[in-house]
Structure formats: C-alpha cells, structure tokens
Write an enzyme that holds these catalytic residues in place. Structure first.
Site, mmCIF file in Angstrom:
data_model
loop_
_atom_site.group_PDB
_atom_site.id
_atom_site.type_symbol
_atom_site.label_atom_id
_atom_site.label_comp_id
_atom_site.label_asym_id
_atom_site.label_seq_id
_atom_site.Cartn_x
_atom_site.Cartn_y
_atom_site.Cartn_z
ATOM 1 N N GLY A 14 62.952 24.536 66.224
ATOM 2 C CA GLY A 14 61.535 24.695 65.892
ATOM 3 C C GLY A 14 60.657 24.240 67.036
ATOM 4 O O GLY A 14 59.593 23.653 66.840
ATOM 5 N N SER A 16 59.037 26.089 69.139
ATOM 6 C CA SER A 16 58.036 27.073 69.585
ATOM 7 C C SER A 16 56.596 26.654 69.321
ATOM 8 O O SER A 16 55.679 27.147 69.972
ATOM 9 C CB SER A 16 58.305 28.432 68.936
ATOM 10 O OG SER A 16 58.232 28.357 67.535
ATOM 11 N N ASN A 91 64.251 19.850 63.653
ATOM 12 C CA ASN A 91 62.832 19.843 63.277
ATOM 13 C C ASN A 91 62.381 21.112 62.550
ATOM 14 O O ASN A 91 61.403 21.092 61.809
ATOM 15 C CB ASN A 91 62.012 19.634 64.566
ATOM 16 C CG ASN A 91 60.570 20.075 64.408
ATOM 17 O OD1 ASN A 91 59.750 19.369 63.821
ATOM 18 N ND2 ASN A 91 60.244 21.272 64.891
ATOM 19 N N TYR A 156 60.481 22.715 48.719
ATOM 20 C CA TYR A 156 60.290 21.947 49.961
ATOM 21 C C TYR A 156 60.707 20.484 49.758
ATOM 22 O O TYR A 156 61.438 19.906 50.570
ATOM 23 C CB TYR A 156 58.821 22.048 50.363
ATOM 24 C CG TYR A 156 58.459 21.390 51.666
ATOM 25 C CD1 TYR A 156 58.765 21.997 52.884
ATOM 26 C CD2 TYR A 156 57.791 20.167 51.699
ATOM 27 C CE1 TYR A 156 58.413 21.400 54.086
ATOM 28 C CE2 TYR A 156 57.431 19.558 52.887
ATOM 29 C CZ TYR A 156 57.748 20.186 54.090
ATOM 30 O OH TYR A 156 57.406 19.579 55.270
#
Ligand code: NAP
Length: 249
Positions: A14, A16, A91, A156
C-alpha cells in the site's frame, strides 16, 4: 537522519498513497532500501522515480496483497536485487462500510481478503527468509476500529481485530529467531480513506480525540521508523495506538 536504517531492505504494501506513501518516504530518508508494493503500478513508478532522483535506493512492483503469489514474487524480486529482506510493513487496506443488514458476504470477504489475509500473506512471504537470517522486523497496520469497533464497519473492524491476534501469535512463533512483530493502531488519519467524512462527522470525531486534531500520515511513519531501529529491538507482540489519545486502555 533520525534513525539509522541504513541499507535495511524494507517491503511496504500500500505504498502508492496515504499512510504507506508517508512511511516509504520516511524510511528512505532514514537510509532504508525500499520495495514499493500496491496494485497501481503508475503511482508506484512516480513515487519510485521521486525517491531514486533524490539518491535513495528504491524499487517497485505491482502486487495484490490478497494473492500470496504476488507477494512471493515481490520478495524474490527484492532478493534478486539486494539479497535479503529485513522488514515488511503490512499497510495495504480498504474499507467497504455498511450496516450488517445491508452488508453482502462478498463485501465482508473482500475486506477480510485484503486487510487480514493480506497481512497473513505478507508475513508468510518473508518469514522463511527472516528465520534463516535470524533477524527480521514485521509491522502490521491495524486500526483503532479493530479495538473499539464501529457501527457500519463490521467487516473492517473484524479484519483489524484479526491483525492484532495474528501479530501476537506470530510474535510468539518468531521471537526465538530474533524477529519482532508489532501492530500499529492508527486513529483517524488524514488520507483518502477519511477524506469523505462530512464536516459534521469531522467535528463529532474531534470531540473524541483529546489532542483535538486528526492524525497525519507522518505520525504513523515516525513510529514505523522507530520500530525498525535498533532502539526498538526489545519490543514485540505489541499493538501501539497512534490516535491522539482517542483510545485509552
Ligand atoms: P489509502 O490512502 O486509501 O491507501 C490505501 C493503500 O492500500 C493504497 O496504497 C492502495 O494502493 C493499497 N491497497 C489497497 N488494496 C490493495 C491490495 N489489494 N493490494 C495491494 N495494495 C492495496 O488508505 P490509508 O488511510 O493510507 O490506509 C493505510 C492503512 O492504514 C490501511 O490498512 C488502513 O486500514 C489503515 N488505517 C487508516 C486510518 C485512517 O484514518 N486513514 C486509520 C486506521 C487505520 P492501490 O490502490 O494502488 O492498490
């Protein structure tokens, strides 16, 4: 340089944008050799160019964390380049919020596949190398929501709670091999993930945060750098909250 992470080879999933991007930039600034992973190759390439142009050592590869083979390929790629893996920052994560009566099984599974199975895959792909090296650092990004729960975020929350149990179990398994495993539980951090909150929601949130501000990605990145440094070598199996005091246990 605040921490000496010179030449440590660190995979960041993750990378980006958001928190992962901030972690990557700070790791590079502290001397680490970074391996940038996410699905969006174009964004990774731009960030990688930025780092390389500043003289940092960095490579990237597109990888979907829900697929173990993608992470295994990334590990091979990094080892071909630099021979070893010192750390992984698990992450990457998504939200797909809904109340239980409206949440589909597909939505539950998508979130668990990326957020929880993604962390398992990340750990699995590096663990043999770390065991062989008798050294390694694993950091998993959980969430305050994995500790206190939240309406509309059952998928989540379940995935982020799962990360905490996973962290403790792997910490116990790998401690004899000098591999530390910790989780970070961010509170509300200013990224795309929280940008959509309405002004009313933001105000309600601020009322829950003793330090009276949302967090910044760098608040998380600083702790990551510390946990990778030699100064943190005696810390393992912990979930550290970085949330402005939102959760006090
Ligand atoms: P973000 O800005 O939405 O970034 C999410 C990152 O995850 C992106 O780089 C995305 O890249 C990557 N990603 C998503 N699915 C992926 C997949 N299947 N494979 C590989 N990479 C994937 O979110 P953020 O706020 O920085 O969140 C980062 C982490 O912190 C997440 O785990 C999140 O749950 C956690 N967290 C955030 C907050 C907050 O308030 N922001 C609070 C607590 C915890 P691609 O789209 O390029 O794949």
């Amino acid at each position: 340089m605040k921490y000496n992470l010179k030449n440590k080879v660190v995979l960041i999933t993750g990378a980006s944008k958001g928190i992962g991007k901030a972690i990557t930039i700070k790791l590079a600034a502290n001397g680490a050799r970074t391996v940038l992973l996410s699905r969006n190759e174009e964004k990774l390439s731009m960030l990688n160019d930025e780092l390389v142009n500043k003289g940092f050592q960095s490579i990237y590869q597109s990888a979907d964390v829900s697929k173990l083979e993608d992470l295994e390929k990334a590990v091979e790629y990094a080892k071909n380049k630099w021979n070893t893996i010192d750390a992984i920052i698990n992450n990457a994560g998504i939200t797909e919020d809904n109340l239980i009566v409206r949440m589909s099984m597909a939505s539950f599974e998508r979130v668990v596949d990326i957020n929880l199975k993604g962390v398992f895959n990340g750990i699995k792909s590096v663990s043999k190398t770390m065991i062989k090296n008798n050294y390694g650092r694993i950091i998993n990004i959980s969430s305050v929501i994995g500790i206190i729960g939240n309406k509309g975020q059952s998928n989540y929350s379940a995935s982020k709670s799962g990360i905490i149990g996973l962290t403790k179990s792997i910490a116990k398994e790998l401690a004899p091999k000098n591999v530390t495993v910790n989780a970070i539980a961010p509170g509300y951090i200013e990224t795309d993930m929280t940008r959509e909150l309405s002004a009313v929601n933001q105000q309600q949130l601020l009322n829950l945060i003793p330090l009276n501000r949302l967090g910044k990605p760098d608040d998380i990145a600083d702790l990551v750098c510390f946990l990778l440094s030699d100064e943190a070598e005696y810390i393992t199996g912990q979930t550290i909250n970085v949330d402005g005091g939102m959760v006090m246990q």
